[in-house]
Structures are given as structure tokens and as C-alpha cells.
Design a protein around this motif. Structure first.
Motif, short mmCIF file in Angstrom:
data_model
loop_
_atom_site.label_atom_id
_atom_site.label_comp_id
_atom_site.label_asym_id
_atom_site.label_seq_id
_atom_site.Cartn_x
_atom_site.Cartn_y
_atom_site.Cartn_z
N LYS A 1 0.83 -1.07 0.00
CA LYS A 1 0.10 -0.03 0.23
C LYS A 1 1.10 1.17 -0.10
O LYS A 1 1.92 1.24 0.48
CB LYS A 1 -0.84 0.11 1.28
N LYS A 2 0.36 2.23 -0.71
CA LYS A 2 1.10 3.57 -0.81
C LYS A 2 0.06 4.61 -0.22
O LYS A 2 -1.20 4.80 -0.68
CB LYS A 2 1.63 3.94 -2.03
N THR A 3 0.55 5.54 0.64
CA THR A 3 -0.19 6.51 1.26
C THR A 3 0.43 7.92 0.94
O THR A 3 1.33 8.10 1.24
CB THR A 3 -0.74 6.52 2.64
N GLU A 4 -0.40 8.84 0.49
CA GLU A 4 0.01 10.11 0.32
C GLU A 4 -0.18 10.93 1.57
O GLU A 4 -1.26 11.14 2.12
CB GLU A 4 -0.76 10.90 -0.73
N PRO B 1 -4.00 10.99 7.46
CA PRO B 1 -5.33 10.64 7.13
C PRO B 1 -6.40 10.32 8.25
O PRO B 1 -5.88 10.01 9.21
CB PRO B 1 -4.98 9.63 6.11
N ILE C 1 -3.17 3.87 8.96
CA ILE C 1 -2.29 3.55 7.94
C ILE C 1 -1.64 2.10 8.41
O ILE C 1 -1.29 2.06 9.66
CB ILE C 1 -1.15 4.60 7.89
N SER D 1 3.42 0.46 5.11
CA SER D 1 2.94 1.14 3.93
C SER D 1 3.87 2.06 3.48
O SER D 1 4.72 2.84 4.39
CB SER D 1 1.52 2.01 4.18
N LEU E 1 5.03 5.61 2.13
CA LEU E 1 4.47 6.94 2.27
C LEU E 1 5.17 7.96 1.31
O LEU E 1 6.20 7.99 0.95
CB LEU E 1 5.08 7.47 3.94
#
Length: 398
Positions: free
Chosen positions: A3-6, A32, A36, A40, A42
Motif C-alpha cells: 500500500k502507498k499513502t500520500e 489521514p 495506515i 505502507s 509514504l
């Protein structure tokens, strides 16, 4: 697929990150609403969506994650980890070639580009330490990378992140040849017994290598040496090999006695000619004062925080008192090796603790040497706060 989270970075923190600070702090990013997942990736951006860096999410005491790359297109995969580990190993070429040192750090976390991960070398074996669940999620890729980057005789690991409040009592063996323990390693010609499959510790703290050498080479000949918080007695071994007239090792842990005997024995030192005390260091100070005992050299290397039934000790609050207690049993003209690995304050602050202790005690002092992390413990350029070790060798000038 990972997973990638901005995450949007606070404008005040952008400069630090672009200048090379690898640590991602919770209060410097907009989190967010959804949680998360550990491990993950970032994608760090500014308020306009402009790319800053790529990191991973892994909660540990320092922050919520670490920057891995500042190249937007760079993939975080086996090739990435192999390159990082190979570059780190190449920097330690002199250590690998050494004839009298066979234990050192090969990869020092954020200093070598992957925060939360350290790799130590013990005479052909590698010990990998994981400091968050996030970095541990990359375990398969990193072990493949380690085997591609260096020749491994065998690999062991330590999980140093919180696992429901306790260290996992597990078999630390990972792959390759299983070690015969104790394994004997060398450090500047001194022998040390280590066990890579015996809980959280191995038997020696590698970051004190240069300090042990200084004690052996410059401060031990014909001296009486007190080693407090002695763990397995490594400083006592260095002092004995340096020609000390006698050593006293003091540690509260019951296993410190057999472990210290073992360290003396693998160096051919008669442990019965040395004094080994299993007791609280502060109780020992009182005992020594009552008995009129004084020492030429006192080693102070306490844990950052400790709690017993009688008291709690914190280096950030109690180090001046510890030094004052040590002064009561140090000979005039004697030497105190004051050390701490507490990362919450810097060398300048540590020196204020020393100054306060001597002033309160009414003694003068002279700083003979200062040490921080040795060269294999690489720290991020321009960010000295990651250089957690502080050692000041002081002469008492009564």
C-alpha cells in the motif's frame, strides 16, 4: 502490492527533509482519517502536491517512519535494499579486512539509508535488528538483499519493537549455518564471547569499541578500576588486559556473574583474581564508602532508564547524582569515564551534568577525551542529533 499513502508535509518540516533528515514525525505531516498499515509506503508531498520523498510507515519511539529515497521514480524493492547494504559494506572494507577486529556494525539504520534497521557482523555471522513492525514487513526482500550483497556464514535476528508489551522469546536463527555459542569474536585484539540466540542481548555493545581501547591503552596500567552497570564485564576485561592492578565489576543482573566470568576466561584472565559483585550500583557506592574503598578509574555506563523496587533512575535527570556518588569513591587525580546512550540530549547538555556534579561536590576536573559513535556507526550528514553516544573521560583535580 504494498500500500502507498500520500501524506502532506508541514511547510516548516520540508527544509529538514530535503536537507537529509530521514525521520518522519507525526506532528510534521497531515495524517489521514483512516489508519495506515505498518510497512505502507509514504508518498510525502508539499501542500501543492509536489513530491518531497518516499518513506515507509513504522511506529517506533523516534517517530512514525523513515525516508527511504528522495527520487520519485525509485522502486523500493530487493534491488534497492541490495544497493544500500552493498554500499554500507563497502564503507566498512577496512573492518572486514582487519586481523584483530571481527565484530562491528555493517549497517547503521538511518545513517546508511534505512531507518529502523541495523546489521552487525560477528565473525562471519550477521545479526539483523528490526526496530518497528513496519520495517519488519520488508523482511523477505531485505534478507534476499543481504545474501546478495555480502557473503553470509549465517544470519540471526532480533525483534526490538513492541510485541504486545514484551520481547518475543523466539529462536533468533534465520538462515545459513547455525552458530556454536558462545561465539568468540575479536575487538582490537581482545576476545569477547557472544551469543546471538540468547534473548535481546548478544554480550557486547559494539558502539563502545573505541572507549574500551582507550581504557586498555591509556588508563589501566597499575590502576584499580571500578566498572559499574558492568553487564558482561567488557570494560573490566579491557582494563585487566591493559595491566590494571585489579578490577571490580558491579551489576544488578544475576546473569552478569557467569557472563563476566566467561569474558575473563576467554581472555585467559583468572576471574578469581577479579572482583565481581551482583548488586545495585547505588548500594555498592554506599558499601564502598563504608569500607573506605577508592578507585583510580571508575566507568559509568548506565542504562538510560532503570527501575528497581527501591528507586527509579533516569540519565536525563539523575546523572549528576550518579557522578557525585562516583566521586566519593574516586581517588584524587583519578579518572571517571562518564558515558550515556540517551538520545534525548546532546553532548553539550551532557557536559552541563558533569559540570554540575563537580561543582556540587566541590571538585575541579579536566576533560581528557571525548568520544561519540565509532566510524562504523554512520549517522546522517548534517544531523548530529542521531549520534546518540556521549562519552567524556574526566580527570578529578582535587
Amino acid at each position: 502490492m504494498r500500500k502507498k499513502t500520500e501524506l502532506q508535509v508541514d511547510s516548516k518540516a520540508i527544509k529538514d527533509l530535503t536537507n537529509g533528515n530521514p525521520l518522519i514525525l507525526k506532528d510534521t505531516v497531515v495524517m489521514p482519517e483512516a489508519s495506515i498499515e505498518e510497512g505502507s509506503l509514504l508518498h510525502l508531498v508539499d501542500k501543492s502536491g509536489g513530491y518531497i520523498a518516499t518513506g515507509y510507515y513504522g511506529i517506533q519511539n523516534k517517530g512514525i517512519g523513515w525516508v527511504l529515497t528522495r527520487k520519485e521514480k525509485e522502486q523500493i524493492d530487493v534491488k534497492f535494499f541490495t544497493k544500500k547494504i552493498r554500499e554500507a559494506a563497502e564503507k566498512r572494507a577496512d573492518f572486514f579486512a582487519s586481523e584483530d577486529t571481527t565484530a562491528f556494525r555493517v549497517f547503521n539504520g538511518e545513517g546508511d539509508g534505512i531507518g529502523g534497521l541495523t546489521i552487525d557482523f560477528f565473525n562471519g555471522y550477521y545479526m539483523v535488528s528490526w526496530y518497528s513492525e513496519g520495517i519488519y514487513s520488508f523482511r523477505t526482500d531485505i534478507y534476499e538483499a543481504l545474501n546478495a550483497a555480502v557473503n553470509t556464514r549465517g544470519i540471526y535476528e532480533k525483534l526490538r519493537f513492541d510485541t504486545n508489551g514484551q520481547y518475543i522469546d523466539q529462536d533468533d536463527y534465520v538462515s545459513g549455518e547455525k552458530g556454536e555459542f558462545p561465539l568468540i569474536v575479536q575487538e582490537n585484539g581482545m576476545n569477547f564471547a557472544v551469543d546471538l540466540n540468547d534473548g535481546a542481548m548478544t554480550g557486547i555493545f559494539l558502539d563502545q569499541r573505541n572507549v574500551r581501547k582507550a581504557l586498555r591503552d591509556r588508563y589501566s596500567t597499575d590502576k584499580t578500576v571500578l566498572n559499574t552497570f558492568s553487564y558482561t564485564g567488557a570494560f573490566s576485561v579491557a582494563a585487566a588486559l591493559g595491566g590494571a592492578s585489579g578490577t571490580t565489576s558491579v551489576d544488578l543482573a544475576k546473569r552478569s556473574l557467569p557472563k563476566t566470568i566467561e569474558q575473563f576466561s576467554v581472555n585467559g584472565i583468572d576471574y578469581e583474581s577479579q572482583d565481581i559483585k551482583v548488586m545495585n550500583v547505588f548500594d555498592y557506592f554506599s558499601y564502598a564508602a563504608r569500607k573506605g574503598l577508592k578507585f583510580d578509574v571508575v566507568v559509568l555506563d548506565p542504562p538510560s532508564f532503570a527501575r528497581t523496587k527501591k528507586m527509579t533512575f533516569s540519565t536525563s535527570k539523575d546523572y549528576p547524582k550518579l557522578l557525585k556518588d562516583a566521586l566519593t569513591i574516586t581517588n584524587d587525580g583519578g579518572v571517571i569515564i562518564a558515558s550515556t546512550n540517551n538520545a534525548s540530549f546532546n553532548m553539550k547538555k551532557f557536559k552541563t551534568f558533569i559540570d554540575k556534579a563537580f561543582k556540587d561536590y566541590g571538585a575541579r576536573y579536566k576533560i581528557l577525551e571525548e568520544h561519540q559513535l565509532p566510524e562504523d556507526f554512520t549517522v546522517p550528514h548534517n544531523f548530529p542529533e542521531f549520534n546518540y553516544l556521549k562519552v567524556v573521560i574526566i580527570q578529578v583535580m582535587n
